[in-house]
Design an enzyme around this catalytic site. Structure first.
Site, short mmCIF file in Angstrom:
data_model
loop_
_atom_site.label_atom_id
_atom_site.label_comp_id
_atom_site.label_asym_id
_atom_site.label_seq_id
_atom_site.Cartn_x
_atom_site.Cartn_y
_atom_site.Cartn_z
N CYS A 114 0.65 -1.28 0.05
CA CYS A 114 -0.08 0.15 0.03
C CYS A 114 0.84 1.16 -0.08
CB CYS A 114 -0.98 0.03 1.34
SG CYS A 114 -2.17 -1.40 1.12
N HIS A 255 -3.56 7.02 2.04
CA HIS A 255 -3.86 5.72 1.45
C HIS A 255 -5.32 5.47 2.24
CE1 HIS A 255 -4.01 1.73 0.34
NE2 HIS A 255 -3.80 1.13 1.82
N ASN A 285 -10.18 -0.33 -1.04
CA ASN A 285 -8.51 -0.16 -0.87
C ASN A 285 -7.91 -0.63 -2.12
OD1 ASN A 285 -5.91 -0.41 -0.28
ND2 ASN A 285 -6.12 -1.22 1.44
N1 COA Z 1 -18.73 -8.08 8.42
C1 COA Z 1 -19.18 -8.50 9.63
N2 COA Z 1 -18.81 -8.57 10.63
C2 COA Z 1 -17.27 -8.94 10.75
C3 COA Z 1 -16.75 -8.77 9.25
C4 COA Z 1 -17.36 -8.52 8.30
N3 COA Z 1 -16.97 -8.35 6.97
N4 COA Z 1 -15.36 -8.81 9.42
C5 COA Z 1 -14.99 -9.10 10.78
N5 COA Z 1 -16.27 -9.14 11.37
C6 COA Z 1 -16.47 -9.34 12.79
C7 COA Z 1 -15.40 -10.04 13.42
O1 COA Z 1 -15.40 -11.44 13.10
C8 COA Z 1 -15.52 -9.76 14.91
O2 COA Z 1 -16.57 -10.35 15.35
P1 COA Z 1 -16.10 -10.94 16.80
O3 COA Z 1 -16.15 -9.71 17.71
O4 COA Z 1 -17.28 -11.92 17.24
O5 COA Z 1 -15.02 -11.86 16.83
C9 COA Z 1 -15.95 -8.15 14.63
O6 COA Z 1 -16.60 -8.02 13.46
C10 COA Z 1 -15.00 -7.14 15.10
O7 COA Z 1 -13.64 -7.56 14.11
P2 COA Z 1 -12.51 -6.63 14.06
O8 COA Z 1 -11.37 -7.12 13.48
O9 COA Z 1 -12.25 -6.37 15.56
O10 COA Z 1 -13.17 -5.34 13.45
P3 COA Z 1 -12.42 -4.04 13.14
O11 COA Z 1 -13.19 -2.95 13.89
O12 COA Z 1 -10.75 -4.05 13.56
O13 COA Z 1 -12.32 -3.83 11.72
C11 COA Z 1 -10.92 -4.31 9.83
C12 COA Z 1 -11.65 -4.73 10.80
C13 COA Z 1 -10.21 -4.95 8.87
C14 COA Z 1 -11.77 -3.23 8.99
C15 COA Z 1 -10.07 -3.12 10.59
O14 COA Z 1 -8.89 -3.80 11.49
C16 COA Z 1 -8.96 -2.63 9.68
O15 COA Z 1 -9.24 -1.64 8.69
N6 COA Z 1 -7.44 -3.05 9.83
C17 COA Z 1 -6.33 -2.26 9.17
C18 COA Z 1 -6.43 -2.51 7.58
C19 COA Z 1 -5.15 -1.58 7.13
O16 COA Z 1 -4.86 -0.54 7.45
N7 COA Z 1 -4.32 -2.43 6.23
C20 COA Z 1 -3.11 -1.99 5.76
C21 COA Z 1 -3.13 -1.36 4.56
S1 COA Z 1 -3.56 -2.70 3.30
#
Ligand code: COA
Length: 336
Positions: A114, A255, A285
Site C-alpha cells: 500500500c 492511503h 482499498n
Molecule cells: N462483516 C461483519 N462482521 C465482521 C466482518 C464483516 N465483513 N469482518 C469481521 N467481522 C466481525 C469479526 O469477526 C469480529 O467479530 P467478533 O467480535 O465476534 O470476533 C467483529 O466483526 C470485529 O472485528 P474486528 O476485526 O475487531 O473489526 P475491526 O473494527 O478491527 O475492523 C478491519 C476490521 C479489517 C476493517 C480493520 O481492522 C482494519 O481496517 N484494519 C487495518 C487495515 C489496514 O490498514 N491495512 C493496511 C493497509 S492494506
C-alpha cells in the site's frame, strides 16, 4: 547551485466499470452494508472483470497522456508499483512499455504494497533530481480481486481494483514539486499481512492451493493498531520537519485503507475533514493505486491549485509506511 526538483506534470486514473456493492457482498459472505460502512467507510469497489494489472496501468496512463500531450516515446523510465503484477516476470513495466509503445523507456516493478506508490514516487524523483532523466512515469496499479478470497469476510469487503499514473519532470521553479519525504519499513510486521503462496518460499503446488495460500491474509486488528499510529506519526513528522501547521496544508492525500485510520491521521495533523481526500467509499482499498487515484480525481474536479502544500501518506504490508510533501505545480484542468 539550485536543486533540480521533480514535480508532477500530469495525472490520470482508471477505475474499471464493474461495481461490486456491499449489498452484493452480503450475498457472498456473512456481512452487512452497515458493518462495512461504519467499520471501514467502503460502500462499493470496482472489479476488473477481464485483463490484468497492466490494463489498469495503461488505462490510467492513457487518461494522463490525454492531458499532457507528449509523445509516448519521450518517456524515459516506467516504474510500476504493484503487488499484483501480470506475472512474476517479465515485469509489468515491460508489459506496459510495449502496450503503450514507449519505445525509448526502460522500467521496473516496485513492491511496496500500500506504500508502493509513495516509494515509487520517491524513487522516480531521484532520477529527475540527479539529472539522469527528464520524464519518469510513476504508476500505482493493483488488481486486488486476483488475490482476494471472496469467502473471507475479513478481507473481501476491503479491496478493489484500480490504477493511477503521474508523470514526473524537472520543476521549472525549485520551490515546487516533491519537497520532502520520510519512508520507513519494518519487516517484523510481515506476519500480519501477507500472501504466502506462489513465491520461492512456497511455490505453487496442489497443497498450496488447497491451503488457500495464494490469497492475501490480514490480521485486521493487529494491522489497524500499527497503521493508525504509523500513518499519523509520519504525517506529523513531515509537517514538523517543514515547519507546517494544519492551516499551511491544503490537502492530505491518505492511503485509503480505512476511514477511521484516515480520520485519526487528519486529527493528528490538525486538519479539517474538508481538506482530506477521501474516495474509499467508492473504490475501497486499491493498494498502490489509492493515492494517484485521489490526486487525479481531485485535479480533474479543479480542486488543486498551484502552490498548495499537499501531504501524501501511506501505510501497508511489510510493514511499509511513509509521507511526502509536495508543493503542487500543475495548473487546474479547467484553466489549462
Ligand atoms: N462483516 C461483519 N462482521 C465482521 C466482518 C464483516 N465483513 N469482518 C469481521 N467481522 C466481525 C469479526 O469477526 C469480529 O467479530 P467478533 O467480535 O465476534 O470476533 C467483529 O466483526 C470485529 O472485528 P474486528 O476485526 O475487531 O473489526 P475491526 O473494527 O478491527 O475492523 C478491519 C476490521 C479489517 C476493517 C480493520 O481492522 C482494519 O481496517 N484494519 C487495518 C487495515 C489496514 O490498514 N491495512 C493496511 C493497509 S492494506
Amino acid at each position: 547551485m539550485t536543486k533540480r526538483r521533480a514535480t508532477i506534470t500530469a495525472v490520470g486514473h482508471y477505475a474499471p466499470p464493474k461495481v461490486l456493492t456491499n449489498a452484493e457482498l452480503e450475498k457472498m459472505v456473512d456481512t452487512n452494508d452497515e458493518w462495512i460502512r461504519t467499520r471501514t467507510g467502503v460502500s462499493e469497489r470496482r472489479i476488473l472483470e477481464q485483463g490484468a494489472t497492466s490494463d489498469l496501468a495503461v488505462g490510467a496512463i492513457q487518461k494522463m497522456l490525454a492531458h499532457r500531450k507528449i509523445e509516448v516515446t519521450e518517456i524515459e523510465i516506467i516504474i510500476i508499483a504493484t503487488v499484483t503484477p501480470d506475472m512474476f516476470f517479465p515485469s509489468t513495466a515491460c508489459v506496459v512499455q510495449d502496450k503503450i509503445g514507449a519505445s525509448n523507456a526502460w522500467g521496473f516493478d516496485l513492491s511496496g504494497a500500500c506504500s508502493g506508490f509513495l516509494y515509487a514516487l520517491v524513487v522516480g524523483a531521484q532520477f529527475i533530481e540527479s539529472g539522469t532523466a527528464s520524464k519518469v512515469l510513476v504508476v500505482g496499479a493493483d488488481k486486488m480481486s486476483s488475490i482476494i478470497d471472496y469467502t473471507d469476510r475479513n478481507t473481501c469487503i476491503l479491496f478493489g481494483d484500480g490504477g493511477g499514473a503521474v508523470l514526473l519532470e524537472p520543476s521549472e521553479d525549485p520551490d515546487y514539486g516533491l519537497l520532502d519525504h520520510r519512508m520507513y519499513c519494518d519487516g517484523s510486521g510481515g506476519a500480519f499481512l501477507y500472501m504466502k503462496g506462489g513465491g520461492s518460499l512456497n511455490p505453487s503446488t496442489h497443497e498450496s492451493i488447497d491451503k488457500r495460500m495464494h490469497y492475501m491474509y490480514q490480521d485486521g486488528k493487529a494491522v489497524f493498531k500499527v497503521a493508525v499510529k504509523g500513518m499519523a506519526d509520519v504525517s506529523a513528522e513531515i509537517m514538523q520537519r517543514n515547519n507546517l501547521k494544519g492551516e499551511d496544508v491544503a490537502w492530505l492525500v491518505p492511503h485509503q485503507a480505512n476511514l477511521r485510520i484516515i480520520d485519526a491521521t487528519a486529527d493528528r495533523m490538525g486538519l479539517d475533514r474538508s481538506k482530506v481526500m477521501i474516495n474509499i467509499d467508492r473504490y475501497g482499498n486499491t493498494t498502490a493505486a489509492t493515492i494517484p487515484l485521489c490526486l487525479s480525481e481531485w485535479w480533474l474536479e479543479g480542486k488543486l491549485r498551484k502552490g498548495q502544500n499537499i501531504v501524501l501518506a501511506s501505510f501497508g504490508a511489510g510493514y511499509t509506511w511513509g509521507a511526502a510533501l509536495i508543493k503542487w505545480s500543475l495548473e487546474n484542468p479547467t484553466q489549462s
